[in-house]
Design a protein around this motif. Sequence first.
Motif, PDB file in Angstrom:
ATOM      1  N   CYS A   3       1.029  -1.251   0.045  1.00 21.19           N
ATOM      2  CA  CYS A   3       0.127   0.021  -0.041  1.00 21.19           C
ATOM      3  C   CYS A   3       0.671   1.252  -0.050  1.00 21.19           C
ATOM      4  CB  CYS A   3      -0.882   0.079   1.090  1.00 21.19           C
ATOM      5  SG  CYS A   3      -2.267  -1.126   1.082  1.00 21.19           S
ATOM      6  N   LEU A   4       2.049   1.354   0.816  1.00 22.07           N
ATOM      7  CA  LEU A   4       2.966   2.493   0.768  1.00 22.07           C
ATOM      8  C   LEU A   4       3.414   2.589  -0.501  1.00 22.07           C
ATOM      9  CD1 LEU A   4       4.465   4.688   2.271  1.00 22.07           C
ATOM     10  CD2 LEU A   4       6.307   2.927   2.767  1.00 22.07           C
ATOM     11  N   PHE A   5       3.939   1.344  -1.357  1.00 24.86           N
ATOM     12  CA  PHE A   5       4.317   1.585  -2.484  1.00 24.86           C
ATOM     13  C   PHE A   5       3.341   2.207  -3.540  1.00 24.86           C
ATOM     14  CE2 PHE A   5       5.055  -0.124  -6.580  1.00 24.86           C
ATOM     15  CZ  PHE A   5       6.561   0.366  -7.128  1.00 24.86           C
ATOM     16  N   THR A   6       2.200   1.643  -3.342  1.00 24.42           N
ATOM     17  CA  THR A   6       1.163   2.249  -4.267  1.00 24.42           C
ATOM     18  C   THR A   6       0.745   3.645  -3.961  1.00 24.42           C
ATOM     19  OG1 THR A   6       0.000   0.000  -4.270  1.00 24.42           O
ATOM     20  CG2 THR A   6      -1.344   1.771  -5.017  1.00 24.42           C
ATOM     21  N   VAL A  10       1.389   6.605  -7.023  1.00 21.80           N
ATOM     22  CA  VAL A  10       0.330   7.473  -7.423  1.00 21.80           C
ATOM     23  C   VAL A  10       0.331   9.067  -6.927  1.00 21.80           C
ATOM     24  CG1 VAL A  10      -2.220   7.813  -6.885  1.00 21.80           C
ATOM     25  CG2 VAL A  10      -1.570   5.486  -7.286  1.00 21.80           C
ATOM     26  N   PHE A  11       1.086   9.264  -5.737  1.00 20.72           N
ATOM     27  CA  PHE A  11       0.762  10.592  -5.389  1.00 20.72           C
ATOM     28  C   PHE A  11       2.480  11.359  -5.469  1.00 20.72           C
ATOM     29  CE2 PHE A  11      -2.774   9.276  -2.854  1.00 20.72           C
ATOM     30  CZ  PHE A  11      -3.740   9.965  -3.499  1.00 20.72           C
ATOM     31  N   GLY A  81      -0.283  -1.778 -13.188  1.00 26.45           N
ATOM     32  CA  GLY A  81       0.242  -2.584 -12.158  1.00 26.45           C
ATOM     33  C   GLY A  81      -0.631  -3.060 -10.963  1.00 26.45           C
ATOM     34  N   GLY A  82      -1.674  -2.357 -10.950  1.00 25.15           N
ATOM     35  CA  GLY A  82      -2.662  -2.783  -9.736  1.00 25.15           C
ATOM     36  C   GLY A  82      -3.603  -3.955 -10.338  1.00 25.15           C
ATOM     37  N   ALA A  83      -3.861  -3.954 -11.458  1.00 23.80           N
ATOM     38  CA  ALA A  83      -4.646  -5.052 -12.071  1.00 23.80           C
ATOM     39  C   ALA A  83      -3.710  -6.382 -12.221  1.00 23.80           C
ATOM     40  CB  ALA A  83      -5.057  -4.547 -13.641  1.00 23.80           C
ATOM     41  N   TYR A  84      -2.575  -5.988 -12.501  1.00 21.55           N
ATOM     42  CA  TYR A  84      -1.550  -7.450 -12.608  1.00 21.55           C
ATOM     43  C   TYR A  84      -1.473  -8.056 -11.220  1.00 21.55           C
ATOM     44  CZ  TYR A  84       2.011 -10.455 -13.541  1.00 21.55           C
ATOM     45  OH  TYR A  84       3.067 -11.538 -13.877  1.00 21.55           O
ATOM     46  N   GLY A  85      -1.355  -7.135 -10.292  1.00 16.36           N
ATOM     47  CA  GLY A  85      -1.107  -7.755  -8.780  1.00 16.36           C
ATOM     48  C   GLY A  85      -2.308  -8.261  -8.498  1.00 16.36           C
ATOM     49  N   ASN A  86      -3.506  -7.722  -8.842  1.00  8.10           N
ATOM     50  CA  ASN A  86      -4.700  -8.523  -8.202  1.00  8.10           C
ATOM     51  C   ASN A  86      -5.497  -9.538  -9.183  1.00  8.10           C
ATOM     52  OD1 ASN A  86      -4.732  -6.805  -5.909  1.00  8.10           O
ATOM     53  ND2 ASN A  86      -5.530  -5.012  -7.000  1.00  8.10           N
TER      54      ASN A  86
END
Length: 102
Positions: A3-6, A10-11, A81-86
């Motif tokens: 979550c920290l990496f995400t 993003v920000f 990246g989020g789609a691949y990770g999930n």
Amino acid sequence: MCCLFTVLVVFGPRLGIIVWGLASPARWEAAFDTFVWPLLGFVFLPWTTLMYVSVAPLGVTGFDWFWMVLAVFADIASYSGGAYGNRDRIRSYTTPTPPATA
């Protein structure tokens, strides 16, 4: 940790755009003629916007194109990246089997 990496992905570049825009507005004015392109870059392509501002005042030529393409790939990777990770959390879209009748 994920979550920290995400949050940083993003920000991070958006915070960089804000800080760099306040610290060196002349460079941003030299790179862009209007406020619309930096705003769209802030929302949709922040890494590409940062890279363009770093190379644009001298002109995007030669090896600068490599850095621009790398920034576009970083933007695409931050969105996909989020789609691949999930991918293993999403149920497959198969038709459920009907319940057995008695």
